[in-house]
Design an enzyme around this catalytic site. Structure first.
Site, mmCIF file in Angstrom:
data_model
loop_
_atom_site.group_PDB
_atom_site.id
_atom_site.type_symbol
_atom_site.label_atom_id
_atom_site.label_comp_id
_atom_site.label_asym_id
_atom_site.label_seq_id
_atom_site.Cartn_x
_atom_site.Cartn_y
_atom_site.Cartn_z
ATOM 1 N N ASP A 103 -9.838 6.105 -2.800
ATOM 2 C CA ASP A 103 -8.430 6.348 -2.891
ATOM 3 C C ASP A 103 -8.764 7.609 -4.446
ATOM 4 O O ASP A 103 -10.068 7.288 -4.572
ATOM 5 C CB ASP A 103 -7.055 5.410 -3.828
ATOM 6 N N GLU A 160 1.081 -1.149 -0.103
ATOM 7 C CA GLU A 160 0.039 -0.404 -0.213
ATOM 8 C C GLU A 160 1.139 1.064 -0.130
ATOM 9 O O GLU A 160 0.376 2.788 -0.396
ATOM 10 C CB GLU A 160 -0.860 0.492 1.296
ATOM 11 N N TYR A 170 -6.201 7.225 4.194
ATOM 12 C CA TYR A 170 -6.107 5.796 2.731
ATOM 13 C C TYR A 170 -5.215 4.070 3.713
ATOM 14 O O TYR A 170 -6.274 2.799 3.363
ATOM 15 C CB TYR A 170 -5.747 6.208 1.421
#
Length: 399
Positions: free
Chosen positions: A141, A40, A123
């Site tokens: 996102d 991520e 996020y």
DNA sequence: AAAACGGGGGT
DNA sequence: ACCCCAGTTTT
């Protein structure tokens, strides 16, 4: 159809679609929270195809939180070389060290703890909590904002922070029971593969186009609304490739950038920002006509490094565009004057005066910076992290 | 709210 | 040439 039904249609169809077509990506091998975390961070503002090779190398080199926590920072940055946004790498390692110390090396299944890690914003918190732990948190996102803006015909400017917050609430309400991880990834997968920015592939590909408001109103190309970014400001910079002599023969002079700001802690060829009034020269005159400019650059670099640097010839020009700055660079080949001081002398001078240099943000304070200089050969490029710009120039030099 | 923060690929 | 990408931090 009622609004509630349209929402349930969306969640159900999207989830089913994802479970059929989802890509086989390295970070989907299992749900190891560390693997999810690393992926991520790498995927922030970076395409999947770009990330894949970096991810594999990184996980091979730092397979566990502990391995990352114990690594030298330079090695971590070297693995990030060319990927951009290098503070991500340094924050990730800081996070690994925090997890090692505070959570015994185990990524905590706790939203507030995850959100508190460096480099982990709203996020990434949602992504880790949902993908690794299947907690019902939204992970909004750019893909998700685009998909939901279109499906629900939302006209809010997605460049505004407040829009992300409101879309997060909507996204949270859409998560199917017990399927947060898959649903959040489904949203992003749809944005990446079908509901793309330029040419959304509604038919025949989209599993939810039937009730997509933007498509039904013929507005799928108008959404989402997003204010466009300012163009990067130009900066003219002059750099030197300084060839070493004597014990440094065959090497060139490089330096490490400061610990904060642009390209923090990365290595580079010495260069300087030309004042606005001088910058025009570079733009308007051919390199050959610029003996005067070259001499000036040599003098300024001398003041910077404490070495007697003599530009000898033009090497190349290069443009490098960041999000907010456009570097227009001119590289000179240079060597050291006869009476050149040794680098060791420079270093000790730096140590002597280093106390006062704290406030300097650019390379205009000789005393502190000299200790960040180093002579390197081609083989040293395999250990020191350079931004791509300088990597290219150095390879060209040693060809 | 706006700017800083990389680099590359798609159109 | 312009857009934007599995965004976060600092100002």
């Amino acid at each position: 159809m009622e609004r509630q039904e349209v929402n349930e249609f969306f969640s159900t169809e999207l989830l089913a679609w994802y479970r059929q077509i989802k890509r086989d990506l390295p970070w989907r091998m299992n749900r190891d929270p560390y693997r999810v975390w690393v992926s991520e961070i790498m995927l922030q503002q970076t395409r999947v195809d770009t990330v894949i090779p970096y991810y594999n190398t990184f996980m091979n080199k730092f397979p566990t939180v502990k391995a990352l926590a114990e690594a030298p920072e330079t090695e971590v940055l070297k693995c990030w070389e060319g990927l951009g946004y290098y503070s991500r790498a340094r924050n990730l390692q800081a996070g690994a060290r925090e997890v090692t110390e505070r959570y015994d090396g185990i990524v905590p299944d706790d939203k507030a703890s995850v959100a508190g890690l460096k480099g982990v914003g709203p996020y990434t918190t949602g992504a880790i909590m949902s993908i690794a732990f299947n907690r019902p948190e939204p992970a909004v996102d750019g893909n998700v904002m685009r998909v939901l803006s279109r499906y629900f015909c939302l006209e809010d400017d997605i460049a505004k922070p407040s829009t992300r917050v409101s879309i997060e609430k909507l996204a949270a309400s859409l998560i199917p029971e017990g399927a947060a991880g898959d649903f959040n990834q489904a949203l992003m997968e749809l944005g990446a593969l079908v509901c793309t920015p330029k040419s959304p592939g509604c038919l025949p590909s989209c599993p939810v186009m039937e009730h997509c408001t933007a498509r039904l109103e013929g507005k799928e190309h108008e959404l989402p609304v997003k204010t466009k970014a300012k163009p990067p400001r130009p900066e003219f910079r002059a750099a030197a490739i300084v060839a070493g002599s004597g014990e440094h023969a065959g090497k060139v002079l490089v330096r490490q950038r400061p610990a904060t700001g642009l390209l923090a802690q990365m290595w580079e060829l010495p260069h300087l920002l030309l004042p606005k009034d001088k910058a025009g020269w570079l733009a308007e005159h051919a390199p050959k006509e610029q003996g005067e400019l070259a001499a000036m650059i040599g003098q300024m670099l001398e003041e910077d490094t404490g070495l007697l640097i003599r530009p000898r010839s033009w090497f190349t020009d290069a443009d490098h565009i960041f999000s907010h700055i456009h570097w227009k660079m001119r590289f000179y080949l240079a060597d050291l004057g006869e009476a050149s001081g040794m680098l060791e002398e420079v270093a000790s001078a730096a140590e002597y005066a280093g106390i006062a240099a704290e406030a300097a943000s650019e390379y205009n304070v000789t005393d502190k910076l000299a200790s960040h200089y180093r002579w390197i050969g081609l083989e040293d490029m395999e250990t020191l992290p350079f931004p791509n710009l300088f990597l290219r120039i150095l390879k060209q030099y040693w060809e």
